[in-house]
Design a protein around this motif. Structure first.
Motif, PDB file in Angstrom:
ATOM      1  N   ASN A 101       0.814  -1.206   0.000  1.00 34.54           N
ATOM      2  CA  ASN A 101       0.000   0.000   0.000  1.00 34.54           C
ATOM      3  C   ASN A 101       0.855   1.267   0.000  1.00 34.54           C
ATOM      4  O   ASN A 101       0.527   2.221  -0.681  1.00 34.54           O
ATOM      5  CB  ASN A 101      -0.950  -0.002   1.203  1.00 34.54           C
ATOM      6  N   LEU A 102       1.936   1.259   0.809  1.00 34.12           N
ATOM      7  CA  LEU A 102       2.775   2.455   0.858  1.00 34.12           C
ATOM      8  C   LEU A 102       3.416   2.732  -0.499  1.00 34.12           C
ATOM      9  O   LEU A 102       3.434   3.881  -0.955  1.00 34.12           O
ATOM     10  CB  LEU A 102       3.848   2.344   1.945  1.00 34.12           C
ATOM     11  N   TYR A 108       2.310   2.018  -3.441  1.00 29.23           N
ATOM     12  CA  TYR A 108       1.270   2.548  -4.324  1.00 29.23           C
ATOM     13  C   TYR A 108       0.949   4.001  -3.981  1.00 29.23           C
ATOM     14  O   TYR A 108       0.834   4.854  -4.868  1.00 29.23           O
ATOM     15  CB  TYR A 108       0.019   1.678  -4.219  1.00 29.23           C
ATOM     16  N   TYR A 128       5.655   5.642   8.733  1.00 30.23           N
ATOM     17  CA  TYR A 128       5.637   4.205   8.451  1.00 30.23           C
ATOM     18  C   TYR A 128       7.005   3.664   8.034  1.00 30.23           C
ATOM     19  O   TYR A 128       7.132   2.486   7.766  1.00 30.23           O
ATOM     20  CB  TYR A 128       4.626   3.912   7.334  1.00 30.23           C
ATOM     21  N   GLU A 129       8.007   4.515   7.972  1.00 25.69           N
ATOM     22  CA  GLU A 129       9.302   4.138   7.419  1.00 25.69           C
ATOM     23  C   GLU A 129      10.439   4.070   8.438  1.00 25.69           C
ATOM     24  O   GLU A 129      11.586   4.025   8.053  1.00 25.69           O
ATOM     25  CB  GLU A 129       9.717   5.121   6.326  1.00 25.69           C
ATOM     26  N   ARG A 149       7.246  -1.756  12.825  1.00 30.65           N
ATOM     27  CA  ARG A 149       6.725  -2.990  12.214  1.00 30.65           C
ATOM     28  C   ARG A 149       5.209  -3.054  12.382  1.00 30.65           C
ATOM     29  O   ARG A 149       4.474  -3.380  11.451  1.00 30.65           O
ATOM     30  CB  ARG A 149       7.382  -4.230  12.825  1.00 30.65           C
ATOM     31  N   ARG A 171       3.592  -0.043  10.216  1.00 27.00           N
ATOM     32  CA  ARG A 171       3.669  -0.352   8.779  1.00 27.00           C
ATOM     33  C   ARG A 171       2.782  -1.549   8.473  1.00 27.00           C
ATOM     34  O   ARG A 171       2.115  -1.596   7.430  1.00 27.00           O
ATOM     35  CB  ARG A 171       5.119  -0.626   8.393  1.00 27.00           C
ATOM     36  N   GLY A 172       2.747  -2.529   9.367  1.00 23.92           N
ATOM     37  CA  GLY A 172       1.870  -3.684   9.168  1.00 23.92           C
ATOM     38  C   GLY A 172       0.411  -3.279   9.077  1.00 23.92           C
ATOM     39  O   GLY A 172      -0.355  -3.834   8.285  1.00 23.92           O
ATOM     40  N   LEU A 224      -0.690  -0.356   7.967  1.00 24.03           N
ATOM     41  CA  LEU A 224      -0.847   0.297   6.664  1.00 24.03           C
ATOM     42  C   LEU A 224      -0.909  -0.734   5.537  1.00 24.03           C
ATOM     43  O   LEU A 224      -1.661  -0.570   4.585  1.00 24.03           O
ATOM     44  CB  LEU A 224       0.310   1.273   6.409  1.00 24.03           C
ATOM     45  N   GLU A 225      -0.126  -1.783   5.649  1.00 25.24           N
ATOM     46  CA  GLU A 225      -0.066  -2.793   4.584  1.00 25.24           C
ATOM     47  C   GLU A 225      -1.132  -3.882   4.740  1.00 25.24           C
ATOM     48  O   GLU A 225      -1.240  -4.764   3.896  1.00 25.24           O
ATOM     49  CB  GLU A 225       1.320  -3.442   4.552  1.00 25.24           C
ATOM     50  N   ASP A 275      -4.889  -5.934   5.310  1.00 32.16           N
ATOM     51  CA  ASP A 275      -6.085  -6.121   4.485  1.00 32.16           C
ATOM     52  C   ASP A 275      -7.151  -5.062   4.740  1.00 32.16           C
ATOM     53  O   ASP A 275      -7.832  -4.634   3.809  1.00 32.16           O
ATOM     54  CB  ASP A 275      -6.679  -7.514   4.713  1.00 32.16           C
ATOM     55  N   ARG A 301      -6.080  -2.088   2.826  1.00 33.06           N
ATOM     56  CA  ARG A 301      -6.159  -2.413   1.400  1.00 33.06           C
ATOM     57  C   ARG A 301      -7.606  -2.300   0.910  1.00 33.06           C
ATOM     58  O   ARG A 301      -7.869  -1.747  -0.158  1.00 33.06           O
ATOM     59  CB  ARG A 301      -5.601  -3.812   1.146  1.00 33.06           C
TER      60      ARG A 301
END
Length: 183
Positions: free
Chosen positions: A1-2, A4, A120-121, A155, A158-159, A161-162, A164, A167
């Protein structure tokens, strides 16, 4: 997602070298609890100002957003890594540490804007993150109570954000921030 979202930001002309055209990503957590998520169907400015205020702004200016980023939010997000003269020029001449959020939940609550990719980084040791005070004046951000280290926090964040849930809701957030869903 990040990846994109960063692609969309680049296509929209947003760059990390321009504070008012900085890449934007959604806040996906409200930080009230480890599982606390926010509604991606409503953009952050609307969550803070309300739909009526956003409609009035649109009627007065022809735009839902007066500028891409408010200087105050951008400075608040990067307060711990910006040179103090920049903070003094952009926020106020006297630095008062208690006026800069030290909790992620407070930063989320106070900001009328969406998040920045740096949230998130963060690196495993936190050295690339915006939570670490490089000014010597504000102190580091505090970890949420459910994370023991900065690596664990990044982690987890970011998890989220990434994940489901994001998404599935990302299309609504994109529409609500960049156009079709602004009505």
């Amino acid at each position: 997602n990040l990846a994109y979202l960063l692609y969309l930001n680049a296509a929209a002309g947003r760059t990390r070298s321009q504070p008012h055209a900085y890449p934007v990503v959604p806040w996906v957590c409200d930080f009230g609890s480890k599982g606390g998520r926010r509604d991606l169907g409503v953009n952050k400015p609307t969550l803070c100002k309300g739909a009526h205020q956003m409609t009035m702004e649109y009627e007065q200016t022809g735009s839902h957003f007066k500028e891409q980023w408010s200087s105050l939010s951008w400075c608040m997000y990067f307060a711990r890594v910006l040179p103090l003269p920049v903070l003094r020029a952009q926020v106020r001449p006297k630095i008062v540490p208690s006026q800069y959020p030290s909790e992620w939940s407070r930063l989320y609550q106070l900001s009328p804007d969406e998040a920045v990719p740096e949230f998130y980084e963060g690196g495993e040791d936190g050295t690339t993150a915006v939570h670490k005070d490089m000014t010597g004046a504000l102190g580091d951000m505090n970890l949420p109570p459910w994370c023991a280290t900065w690596g664990e926090f990044y982690r987890w964040h970011r998890g989220a954000l990434e994940g489901d849930d994001v998404r599935r809701g990302l299309g609504r957030w994109i529409d609500g921030y960049w156009g079709v869903g602004l009505e």
